[in-house]
Design a protein around this motif. Sequence first.
Motif, PDB file in Angstrom:
ATOM      1  N   MET A   1       0.851  -1.182   0.000  1.00  0.00           N
ATOM      2  CA  MET A   1       0.000   0.000   0.000  1.00  0.00           C
ATOM      3  C   MET A   1       0.884   1.228   0.000  1.00  0.00           C
ATOM      4  SD  MET A   1      -2.783   1.035   2.872  1.00  0.00           S
ATOM      5  CE  MET A   1      -3.266   2.723   3.091  1.00  0.00           C
ATOM      6  N   SER A   2       0.703   2.059  -0.998  1.00  0.00           N
ATOM      7  CA  SER A   2       1.562   3.242  -1.134  1.00  0.00           C
ATOM      8  C   SER A   2       1.034   4.373  -0.277  1.00  0.00           C
ATOM      9  CB  SER A   2       1.607   3.689  -2.601  1.00  0.00           C
ATOM     10  OG  SER A   2       0.319   4.047  -3.020  1.00  0.00           O
ATOM     11  N   SER A   3       1.968   5.111   0.282  1.00  0.00           N
ATOM     12  CA  SER A   3       1.602   6.276   1.088  1.00  0.00           C
ATOM     13  C   SER A   3       2.025   7.542   0.377  1.00  0.00           C
ATOM     14  CB  SER A   3       2.280   6.207   2.461  1.00  0.00           C
ATOM     15  OG  SER A   3       3.676   6.186   2.304  1.00  0.00           O
ATOM     16  N   SER A   4       1.153   8.516   0.399  1.00  0.00           N
ATOM     17  CA  SER A   4       1.455   9.786  -0.270  1.00  0.00           C
ATOM     18  C   SER A   4       2.222  10.694   0.671  1.00  0.00           C
ATOM     19  CB  SER A   4       0.160  10.476  -0.712  1.00  0.00           C
ATOM     20  OG  SER A   4      -0.647  10.739   0.411  1.00  0.00           O
ATOM     21  N   VAL A   5       3.232  11.343   0.133  1.00  0.00           N
ATOM     22  CA  VAL A   5       4.039  12.281   0.908  1.00  0.00           C
ATOM     23  C   VAL A   5       3.582  13.690   0.573  1.00  0.00           C
ATOM     24  CG1 VAL A   5       6.362  13.139   1.353  1.00  0.00           C
ATOM     25  CG2 VAL A   5       5.987  10.717   0.865  1.00  0.00           C
ATOM     26  N   PRO A   6       3.177  14.485   1.559  1.00  0.00           N
ATOM     27  CA  PRO A   6       2.722  15.854   1.266  1.00  0.00           C
ATOM     28  C   PRO A   6       3.820  16.666   0.607  1.00  0.00           C
ATOM     29  CG  PRO A   6       2.213  15.216   3.543  1.00  0.00           C
ATOM     30  CD  PRO A   6       3.101  14.176   2.995  1.00  0.00           C
ATOM     31  N   ALA A   7       3.407  17.499  -0.340  1.00  0.00           N
ATOM     32  CA  ALA A   7       4.368  18.374  -1.007  1.00  0.00           C
ATOM     33  C   ALA A   7       4.921  19.377  -0.019  1.00  0.00           C
ATOM     34  CB  ALA A   7       3.681  19.117  -2.171  1.00  0.00           C
ATOM     35  N   PRO A   8       6.212  19.684  -0.089  1.00  0.00           N
ATOM     36  CA  PRO A   8       6.787  20.648   0.834  1.00  0.00           C
ATOM     37  C   PRO A   8       6.163  22.018   0.646  1.00  0.00           C
ATOM     38  CG  PRO A   8       8.321  20.158  -0.955  1.00  0.00           C
ATOM     39  CD  PRO A   8       7.193  19.199  -1.075  1.00  0.00           C
ATOM     40  N   ALA A   9       5.949  22.712   1.759  1.00  0.00           N
ATOM     41  CA  ALA A   9       5.344  24.041   1.695  1.00  0.00           C
ATOM     42  C   ALA A   9       6.312  25.025   1.052  1.00  0.00           C
ATOM     43  CB  ALA A   9       4.988  24.514   3.112  1.00  0.00           C
ATOM     44  N   GLU A  10       5.758  25.905   0.250  1.00  0.00           N
ATOM     45  CA  GLU A  10       6.556  26.923  -0.391  1.00  0.00           C
ATOM     46  C   GLU A  10       6.576  28.164   0.495  1.00  0.00           C
ATOM     47  OE1 GLU A  10       4.862  27.604  -4.155  1.00  0.00           O
ATOM     48  OE2 GLU A  10       5.173  25.569  -4.879  1.00  0.00           O
ATOM     49  N   HIS A  11       7.762  28.700   0.726  1.00  0.00           N
ATOM     50  CA  HIS A  11       7.902  29.864   1.567  1.00  0.00           C
ATOM     51  C   HIS A  11       8.328  31.043   0.707  1.00  0.00           C
ATOM     52  CE1 HIS A  11       7.424  27.457   5.202  1.00  0.00           C
ATOM     53  NE2 HIS A  11       8.274  26.585   4.685  1.00  0.00           N
ATOM     54  N   SER A  12       7.561  32.111   0.760  1.00  0.00           N
ATOM     55  CA  SER A  12       7.928  33.299   0.018  1.00  0.00           C
ATOM     56  C   SER A  12       9.056  34.006   0.742  1.00  0.00           C
ATOM     57  CB  SER A  12       6.719  34.227  -0.110  1.00  0.00           C
ATOM     58  OG  SER A  12       6.289  34.634   1.177  1.00  0.00           O
ATOM     59  N   PRO A  13       9.896  34.756   0.015  1.00  0.00           N
ATOM     60  CA  PRO A  13      10.993  35.477   0.662  1.00  0.00           C
ATOM     61  C   PRO A  13      10.465  36.445   1.706  1.00  0.00           C
ATOM     62  CG  PRO A  13      11.265  35.451  -1.726  1.00  0.00           C
ATOM     63  CD  PRO A  13       9.891  34.919  -1.439  1.00  0.00           C
ATOM     64  N   GLY A  14      11.225  36.646   2.769  1.00  0.00           N
ATOM     65  CA  GLY A  14      10.840  37.578   3.805  1.00  0.00           C
ATOM     66  C   GLY A  14      10.929  39.013   3.323  1.00  0.00           C
ATOM     67  N   LEU A  15      10.363  39.900   4.123  1.00  0.00           N
ATOM     68  CA  LEU A  15      10.327  41.312   3.735  1.00  0.00           C
ATOM     69  C   LEU A  15      11.730  41.889   3.605  1.00  0.00           C
ATOM     70  CD1 LEU A  15       8.557  43.802   3.172  1.00  0.00           C
ATOM     71  CD2 LEU A  15       8.709  44.347   5.598  1.00  0.00           C
ATOM     72  N   ILE A  16      12.630  41.515   4.499  1.00  0.00           N
ATOM     73  CA  ILE A  16      13.999  42.042   4.430  1.00  0.00           C
ATOM     74  C   ILE A  16      14.662  41.635   3.124  1.00  0.00           C
ATOM     75  CG2 ILE A  16      16.264  42.043   5.517  1.00  0.00           C
ATOM     76  CD1 ILE A  16      14.113  43.549   7.046  1.00  0.00           C
ATOM     77  N   ALA A  17      14.475  40.385   2.720  1.00  0.00           N
ATOM     78  CA  ALA A  17      15.051  39.929   1.447  1.00  0.00           C
ATOM     79  C   ALA A  17      14.458  40.705   0.284  1.00  0.00           C
ATOM     80  CB  ALA A  17      14.803  38.429   1.267  1.00  0.00           C
ATOM     81  N   ARG A  18      13.145  40.950   0.327  1.00  0.00           N
ATOM     82  CA  ARG A  18      12.502  41.686  -0.763  1.00  0.00           C
ATOM     83  C   ARG A  18      13.011  43.122  -0.830  1.00  0.00           C
ATOM     84  NH1 ARG A  18       7.937  38.656   1.296  1.00  0.00           N
ATOM     85  NH2 ARG A  18       7.035  40.481   2.309  1.00  0.00           N
ATOM     86  N   LEU A  19      13.183  43.749   0.333  1.00  0.00           N
ATOM     87  CA  LEU A  19      13.686  45.121   0.356  1.00  0.00           C
ATOM     88  C   LEU A  19      15.127  45.175  -0.148  1.00  0.00           C
ATOM     89  CD1 LEU A  19      12.233  46.467   3.734  1.00  0.00           C
ATOM     90  CD2 LEU A  19      11.273  46.610   1.432  1.00  0.00           C
ATOM     91  N   GLY A  20      15.929  44.179   0.230  1.00  0.00           N
ATOM     92  CA  GLY A  20      17.293  44.129  -0.276  1.00  0.00           C
ATOM     93  C   GLY A  20      17.340  44.010  -1.786  1.00  0.00           C
ATOM     94  N   ALA A  21      16.445  43.181  -2.343  1.00  0.00           N
ATOM     95  CA  ALA A  21      16.395  43.018  -3.795  1.00  0.00           C
ATOM     96  C   ALA A  21      15.987  44.311  -4.479  1.00  0.00           C
ATOM     97  CB  ALA A  21      15.417  41.896  -4.155  1.00  0.00           C
ATOM     98  N   GLU A  22      15.016  45.017  -3.902  1.00  0.00           N
ATOM     99  CA  GLU A  22      14.583  46.295  -4.479  1.00  0.00           C
ATOM    100  C   GLU A  22      15.694  47.342  -4.429  1.00  0.00           C
ATOM    101  OE1 GLU A  22      11.553  47.406  -6.008  1.00  0.00           O
ATOM    102  OE2 GLU A  22      11.500  45.223  -6.245  1.00  0.00           O
ATOM    103  N   ALA A  23      16.412  47.397  -3.306  1.00  0.00           N
ATOM    104  CA  ALA A  23      17.504  48.364  -3.176  1.00  0.00           C
ATOM    105  C   ALA A  23      18.629  48.045  -4.157  1.00  0.00           C
ATOM    106  CB  ALA A  23      18.034  48.371  -1.738  1.00  0.00           C
ATOM    107  N   LEU A  24      18.978  46.759  -4.266  1.00  0.00           N
ATOM    108  CA  LEU A  24      20.062  46.372  -5.157  1.00  0.00           C
ATOM    109  C   LEU A  24      19.696  46.621  -6.616  1.00  0.00           C
ATOM    110  CD1 LEU A  24      22.870  45.195  -5.249  1.00  0.00           C
ATOM    111  CD2 LEU A  24      21.880  42.902  -5.281  1.00  0.00           C
ATOM    112  N   GLY A  25      18.468  46.287  -6.986  1.00  0.00           N
ATOM    113  CA  GLY A  25      18.037  46.542  -8.356  1.00  0.00           C
ATOM    114  C   GLY A  25      18.015  48.024  -8.684  1.00  0.00           C
ATOM    115  N   SER A  26      17.574  48.856  -7.738  1.00  0.00           N
ATOM    116  CA  SER A  26      17.545  50.303  -7.953  1.00  0.00           C
ATOM    117  C   SER A  26      18.957  50.868  -8.065  1.00  0.00           C
ATOM    118  CB  SER A  26      16.789  50.987  -6.808  1.00  0.00           C
ATOM    119  OG  SER A  26      15.457  50.532  -6.755  1.00  0.00           O
ATOM    120  N   LEU A  27      19.867  50.353  -7.237  1.00  0.00           N
ATOM    121  CA  LEU A  27      21.276  50.774  -7.312  1.00  0.00           C
ATOM    122  C   LEU A  27      21.840  50.474  -8.706  1.00  0.00           C
ATOM    123  CD1 LEU A  27      23.992  49.999  -4.633  1.00  0.00           C
ATOM    124  CD2 LEU A  27      24.441  49.646  -7.066  1.00  0.00           C
TER     125      LEU A  27
END
Length: 300
Positions: free
Chosen positions: A1-27
Motif C-alpha cells: 500500500m503506497s503512502s502519499s508524501v505531502p508536497a513541501p510548503a513553499e515559503h515566500s521570501p521575507g520582507l527584508i530579502a525583498r527590500l534588499g532586492a529592491e535596493a540592489l536593483g535600484s542601485l
Amino acid sequence: MSSSVPAPAEHSPGLIARLGAEALGSLFLVLVAAGVKIFLNPQSGPMPASLATGLAVAAAMIAFGYVSGGHFNPAITLGNLIAGRIRAVAALAYVVAQVVGAVIGAALVYFVVLATPVLSDPRAALGTVAAGFGEHSAAQTQMAGVLLVEVIGSALLVGVFLGATAGRRAVPAPAPFAVGLATAVLLQFGEVVGNLPFNPARATGQAFFSPSWALEGLWLFWLAPLLGAALAGFVFRGFSDAATKPATDEALDAEDGDDDLDVEDAGTSVAAPVDVPAKPAGAAQSTDDARDFFDGRKGQ
C-alpha cells in the motif's frame, strides 16, 4: 500500500530579502543610467544611455524579480498597490528601499566622476543627467509639458509592467524584456524633453549629487509619475474586476508569509482563468502573482 508524501510548503521570501532586492536593483539601474550617459563616447561605446538603462531594467528583473517582484520604481510599486498586488505598509517599505538604493547608486557614480581628472566638477557632471524643466531642459520644455510627458510615460510604463506580469496564462520569459524595452523607448522620448526618468527614486538619487536646481525641482518628478501610476493602477484594476470575480475576505486573510507586510496579493485579488488546472492537494497556495511569474509557476 503506497503512502502519499505531502508536497513541501513553499515559503515566500521575507520582507527584508525583498527590500534588499529592491535596493540592489535600484542601485544597479541608477549606476547604469547615470554612468553610461556621463561617460558616453559614441566612438568607443555607441550604445545609447536609454537602451543601456532598459537592458539594466530587464537584467535586474530577471536577477531579482523572483524575490521582490522586480519593481525598482516607486511608480510601479504604487501601481501594484492600487491594482491590489501589494499591501500599503510593504509598498511604503519598497519605496524607501528603492530610494536608498538609487542614492547609493548615484553616490558610486559621483565618486567615479570624482576620480576622473577630465571631469573637474562631479556635481556638474551629475547635473547633465538630472531631470529638469525650463532652462534645465535640452528642449527648453516648460513645466506643463514635462508634467504631461511624465504622467503619460509613467502610466504607460506601469501599464506595461502590470500587463506583462498579470494572469496565469502569461509567459514568464518576455516580461522583463517588455518592461525593459518600454523603459528604453520612453527614456529616449524623455531625454530631450528634460532627462525624464519616469522613476522618482532614480530622480532623487541623481538630484542628491547634482547642482541645487535639481533638488528644487524634484517635487515634479515625484508628483507626475505617481499620478501616472495611479491612473494605470486604477485602469488595470478596473479591467481585472471586470474579467474576474471579486476576492472574498477569507481569501485575503489566507496568506502565507509576513501577515500585513506580505507583498504581492494578485493571486488573491484576481481569480485564475477557468481553464487552468487546480494545484495538487497539499501544495501551498501562492499569493504572489509577480513572484509566481518569475518562478515559472504560471499555469501549473
